[in-house]
Scaffold this motif. Structure first.
Motif, PDB file in Angstrom:
ATOM      1  N   PRO A  18       0.601  -1.134  -0.127  1.00  0.00           N
ATOM      2  CA  PRO A  18       0.238  -0.480   0.109  1.00  0.00           C
ATOM      3  C   PRO A  18       0.960   1.615  -0.204  1.00  0.00           C
ATOM      4  CG  PRO A  18      -0.079  -1.057   1.917  1.00  0.00           C
ATOM      5  CD  PRO A  18       1.189  -1.771   1.530  1.00  0.00           C
ATOM      6  N   CYS A  19       1.002   2.087  -0.379  1.00  0.00           N
ATOM      7  CA  CYS A  19       0.748   3.597   0.109  1.00  0.00           C
ATOM      8  C   CYS A  19       1.219   4.415   0.263  1.00  0.00           C
ATOM      9  CB  CYS A  19       0.072   4.320  -1.798  1.00  0.00           C
ATOM     10  SG  CYS A  19       0.779   5.904  -1.931  1.00  0.00           S
ATOM     11  N   PRO A  20       2.147   4.609   1.360  1.00  0.00           N
ATOM     12  CA  PRO A  20       1.953   5.887   2.765  1.00  0.00           C
ATOM     13  C   PRO A  20       1.294   6.927   2.224  1.00  0.00           C
ATOM     14  CG  PRO A  20       4.421   4.372   2.113  1.00  0.00           C
ATOM     15  CD  PRO A  20       3.284   4.181   1.127  1.00  0.00           C
ATOM     16  N   TYR A  21       0.520   7.292   3.391  1.00  0.00           N
ATOM     17  CA  TYR A  21      -0.356   9.310   3.231  1.00  0.00           C
ATOM     18  C   TYR A  21       1.062  10.140   2.312  1.00  0.00           C
ATOM     19  CZ  TYR A  21      -3.918   6.828   5.532  1.00  0.00           C
ATOM     20  OH  TYR A  21      -4.693   4.926   5.835  1.00  0.00           O
ATOM     21  N   ASP A  22       2.468  10.248   3.163  1.00  0.00           N
ATOM     22  CA  ASP A  22       2.797  11.078   2.840  1.00  0.00           C
ATOM     23  C   ASP A  22       3.787  10.900   0.970  1.00  0.00           C
ATOM     24  OD1 ASP A  22       5.260   8.837   3.399  1.00  0.00           O
ATOM     25  OD2 ASP A  22       6.286  10.099   5.136  1.00  0.00           O
ATOM     26  N   ARG A  23       3.484   9.873   0.597  1.00  0.00           N
ATOM     27  CA  ARG A  23       4.050   9.728  -0.177  1.00  0.00           C
ATOM     28  C   ARG A  23       2.777  10.008  -1.889  1.00  0.00           C
ATOM     29  NH1 ARG A  23       7.969   9.759   2.093  1.00  0.00           N
ATOM     30  NH2 ARG A  23       9.634   8.337   1.608  1.00  0.00           N
ATOM     31  N   VAL A  24       1.267  10.278  -1.530  1.00  0.00           N
ATOM     32  CA  VAL A  24       0.411  10.565  -2.269  1.00  0.00           C
ATOM     33  C   VAL A  24       0.487  11.307  -3.094  1.00  0.00           C
ATOM     34  CG1 VAL A  24      -1.806  10.692  -2.264  1.00  0.00           C
ATOM     35  CG2 VAL A  24      -1.203   9.038  -0.827  1.00  0.00           C
ATOM     36  N   ASN A  25       0.825  12.357  -2.784  1.00  0.00           N
ATOM     37  CA  ASN A  25       1.186  13.740  -2.872  1.00  0.00           C
ATOM     38  C   ASN A  25      -0.211  14.231  -4.104  1.00  0.00           C
ATOM     39  OD1 ASN A  25       2.076  16.449  -4.084  1.00  0.00           O
ATOM     40  ND2 ASN A  25       3.527  15.282  -5.528  1.00  0.00           N
ATOM     41  N   LEU A  26      -1.367  14.657  -3.875  1.00  0.00           N
ATOM     42  CA  LEU A  26      -2.149  14.292  -4.387  1.00  0.00           C
ATOM     43  C   LEU A  26      -2.262  16.028  -4.900  1.00  0.00           C
ATOM     44  CD1 LEU A  26      -5.371  13.355  -2.159  1.00  0.00           C
ATOM     45  CD2 LEU A  26      -4.580  12.502  -3.666  1.00  0.00           C
ATOM     46  N   ARG A  27      -1.289  17.336  -4.133  1.00  0.00           N
ATOM     47  CA  ARG A  27      -1.024  18.482  -5.394  1.00  0.00           C
ATOM     48  C   ARG A  27      -1.145  18.090  -6.428  1.00  0.00           C
ATOM     49  NH1 ARG A  27      -0.229  20.329   0.363  1.00  0.00           N
ATOM     50  NH2 ARG A  27      -1.778  22.031   1.191  1.00  0.00           N
ATOM     51  N   ALA A  28      -0.745  17.396  -6.761  1.00  0.00           N
ATOM     52  CA  ALA A  28       0.103  16.321  -8.552  1.00  0.00           C
ATOM     53  C   ALA A  28      -1.234  16.986  -9.318  1.00  0.00           C
ATOM     54  CB  ALA A  28       0.833  15.862  -7.892  1.00  0.00           C
ATOM     55  N   MET A  29      -2.137  16.474  -8.903  1.00  0.00           N
ATOM     56  CA  MET A  29      -3.243  16.597  -9.572  1.00  0.00           C
ATOM     57  C   MET A  29      -3.192  18.005 -10.252  1.00  0.00           C
ATOM     58  SD  MET A  29      -6.130  13.803  -7.289  1.00  0.00           S
ATOM     59  CE  MET A  29      -7.717  15.068  -8.159  1.00  0.00           C
ATOM     60  N   ASP A  30      -3.365  18.958  -9.225  1.00  0.00           N
ATOM     61  CA  ASP A  30      -3.438  20.355  -9.673  1.00  0.00           C
ATOM     62  C   ASP A  30      -2.615  21.139 -11.002  1.00  0.00           C
ATOM     63  OD1 ASP A  30      -5.356  21.032  -7.958  1.00  0.00           O
ATOM     64  OD2 ASP A  30      -4.189  21.043  -6.067  1.00  0.00           O
ATOM     65  N   THR A  31      -1.324  19.975 -10.347  1.00  0.00           N
ATOM     66  CA  THR A  31      -0.082  20.195 -11.695  1.00  0.00           C
ATOM     67  C   THR A  31      -0.604  19.340 -12.521  1.00  0.00           C
ATOM     68  OG1 THR A  31       1.378  19.971  -9.975  1.00  0.00           O
ATOM     69  CG2 THR A  31       2.478  19.736 -11.761  1.00  0.00           C
ATOM     70  N   LEU A  32      -1.019  18.218 -12.915  1.00  0.00           N
ATOM     71  CA  LEU A  32      -1.168  17.856 -13.728  1.00  0.00           C
ATOM     72  C   LEU A  32      -2.497  18.929 -15.236  1.00  0.00           C
ATOM     73  CD1 LEU A  32      -1.230  14.032 -12.324  1.00  0.00           C
ATOM     74  CD2 LEU A  32       0.853  14.675 -14.590  1.00  0.00           C
ATOM     75  N   ARG A  33      -3.347  18.862 -14.650  1.00  0.00           N
ATOM     76  CA  ARG A  33      -4.357  19.849 -14.519  1.00  0.00           C
ATOM     77  C   ARG A  33      -3.946  20.753 -16.048  1.00  0.00           C
ATOM     78  NH1 ARG A  33      -7.066  20.556 -10.761  1.00  0.00           N
ATOM     79  NH2 ARG A  33      -8.497  18.168 -10.809  1.00  0.00           N
ATOM     80  N   ALA A  34      -2.936  21.737 -14.739  1.00  0.00           N
ATOM     81  CA  ALA A  34      -2.315  22.826 -15.542  1.00  0.00           C
ATOM     82  C   ALA A  34      -1.349  22.647 -16.324  1.00  0.00           C
ATOM     83  CB  ALA A  34      -1.750  23.694 -13.918  1.00  0.00           C
ATOM     84  N   PRO A  59      -8.695  16.792 -18.465  1.00  0.00           N
ATOM     85  CA  PRO A  59      -9.080  16.063 -16.860  1.00  0.00           C
ATOM     86  C   PRO A  59      -8.836  15.263 -16.109  1.00  0.00           C
ATOM     87  CG  PRO A  59     -11.030  15.606 -19.033  1.00  0.00           C
ATOM     88  CD  PRO A  59      -9.258  16.360 -19.500  1.00  0.00           C
ATOM     89  N   VAL A  60      -8.841  15.660 -14.675  1.00  0.00           N
ATOM     90  CA  VAL A  60      -7.620  14.424 -13.938  1.00  0.00           C
ATOM     91  C   VAL A  60      -8.258  13.694 -12.726  1.00  0.00           C
ATOM     92  CG1 VAL A  60      -5.940  15.128 -12.313  1.00  0.00           C
ATOM     93  CG2 VAL A  60      -6.144  16.393 -14.284  1.00  0.00           C
ATOM     94  N   GLY A  61      -7.566  12.292 -12.755  1.00  0.00           N
ATOM     95  CA  GLY A  61      -8.461  11.839 -11.265  1.00  0.00           C
ATOM     96  C   GLY A  61      -8.219  11.276 -10.536  1.00  0.00           C
ATOM     97  N   TYR A  62      -7.832   9.707  -9.941  1.00  0.00           N
ATOM     98  CA  TYR A  62      -7.391   9.750  -9.254  1.00  0.00           C
ATOM     99  C   TYR A  62      -6.725   8.281  -8.592  1.00  0.00           C
ATOM    100  CZ  TYR A  62      -5.130   8.579  -4.612  1.00  0.00           C
ATOM    101  OH  TYR A  62      -4.360   7.996  -3.675  1.00  0.00           O
ATOM    102  N   SER A  63      -6.218   7.438  -8.825  1.00  0.00           N
ATOM    103  CA  SER A  63      -5.943   5.975  -9.114  1.00  0.00           C
ATOM    104  C   SER A  63      -5.576   5.850  -7.685  1.00  0.00           C
ATOM    105  CB  SER A  63      -5.266   5.516 -10.408  1.00  0.00           C
ATOM    106  OG  SER A  63      -5.041   3.831  -9.660  1.00  0.00           O
ATOM    107  N   ASP A  64      -5.673   5.411  -6.423  1.00  0.00           N
ATOM    108  CA  ASP A  64      -5.388   5.353  -4.976  1.00  0.00           C
ATOM    109  C   ASP A  64      -4.981   3.798  -4.859  1.00  0.00           C
ATOM    110  OD1 ASP A  64      -5.494   6.709  -2.251  1.00  0.00           O
ATOM    111  OD2 ASP A  64      -6.725   4.689  -1.940  1.00  0.00           O
TER     112      ASP A  64
END
Length: 331
Positions: free
Chosen positions: A175-191, A196-201
């Motif tokens: 499983p992925c540790p929470y401190d490796r998720v980096n959800l803000r990368a979604m904003d980077t991909l979108r910009a 459209p951007v989603g998330y695979s968890d």
């Protein structure tokens, strides 16, 4: 359309058709829009000597090669025909990630709604071009990649002819540790790409995919199993049916709560405001004709009269009538 939720059954069927069908029904009952698997012919995707990834060896407890592990988990094309028919019967969309061209061609005969590209295909130029040539909507996972890797892969897809592309932010760790998720990368991909951007968890629990929706994810994919303690490489990093159902519920609540973005009182607030917002009232008895001053007035909750926002308009005007203390002031 709301957030599209994929139950990633992947290889959690353990190579058994009956278990694959159980996963489909459980995903349907948990509220998923789609149940997704992985389709491959082992000889076409891996050499015989490649070792398992560390997490695979840890989770399976088997001293075997990746080839042997994948061969043991492989379902036949006939199996997938049966799974697709069962999904149609119970009313859930079927999809699968094709790990090589022949399996992609097969899946397209089943009418899959989109082509899902796993993170392992980032940079696989010939296959990306081939998938793009099918002119289907594409979901591209971006684990193990930099922004430049994503750009290269997008270019290959578009060279093939792909137009409808959604990027899925992903961290390939199970499983992925929470401190490796980096959800803000979604904003980077979108910009960066205007897509459209989603998330695979791959995290444990439901907090991170729910947060991804609040950050604008249009697709959520999460590994799904009947029992996290079953033998197999991905079960431990997957979510069981009840937790998945709770995730779907939380996502739908967040989705509803995001609203339209326009700041205006809701109908319920308008009703409450009638008796909660402050109004201008007489601070003491006031004879008719008195020029109103701040000493004559105060603001209190009241169910009639002028809003306190009109205070400055009232000051200096004559009293229209006699007012008793606490009477609502009128212009």
């Amino acid at each position: 359309m709301g957030v599209y939720i994929i139950a990633e059954a992947g290889v959690n069927h353990n190579g058994k058709l009956d278990l694959a069908k159980e996963l489909c029904l459980a995903a349907k009952n948990a509220g998923a829009d789609c149940v997704k698997f992985q389709t491959w012919q082992t000889e076409k995707i891996i050499t015989r000597s490649v070792a398992q990834a560390d997490y695979q060896a840890d989770n399976t407890g088997r001293a075997e090669s990746q080839f042997d592990m994948l061969k043991r988990l492989e379902l036949s094309y006939d199996d997938f025909r049966a799974v697709k028919a069962y999904c149609d019967e119970i009313g859930i969309q079927f999809a699968s990630t094709a790990d090589e061209p022949d399996s992609l061609d097969f899946l397209l005969t089943l009418g899959i709604p989109f082509i899902k590209i796993g993170s392992g295909e980032i940079g696989n130029i010939p296959y990306l071009r081939y998938m793009g040539s099918k002119k289907k909507p594409v979901l591209l996972s971006t684990g193990m990649s930099s922004l430049a890797d994503v750009e290269l892969s997008l270019e290959a897809l578009r060279q093939g002819g792909a137009e409808d592309i959604t990027l899925l932010h992903c961290t390939t760790s199970y499983p992925c540790p929470y401190d490796r998720v980096n959800l803000r990368a979604m904003d980077t991909l979108r910009a960066a790409f205007g897509l459209p951007v989603g998330y695979s968890d791959h995290t444990e629990g439901i907090a991170i995919p729910t947060a991804a929706v609040a950050l604008g994810a249009v697709v959520i994919e999460k590994h799904f199993t009947l029992d996290r303690h079953m033998e197999g490489p991905d079960h431990l990093a997957s979510t069981e049916p009840e937790a998945f159902r709770q995730m779907v519920s939380a996502i739908r609540q967040v989705e509803a709560g995001l609203g339209c973005g326009r700041k205006t009182p809701s109908p319920e607030e308008r009703s409450i405001s009638e008796v909660v917002l402050k109004r201008v009232v007489a601070a003491r008895p006031i004879p008719a004709g008195t020029i109103l001053t701040a000493d004559d007035l105060t603001v209190k909750r009241n169910d009639r009269g002028l809003s306190a926002r009109y205070w400055d308009l009232v000051i200096g005007t004559p009293a229209r009538r006699d007012y008793a203390a606490d009477d609502a002031i009128e212009l």
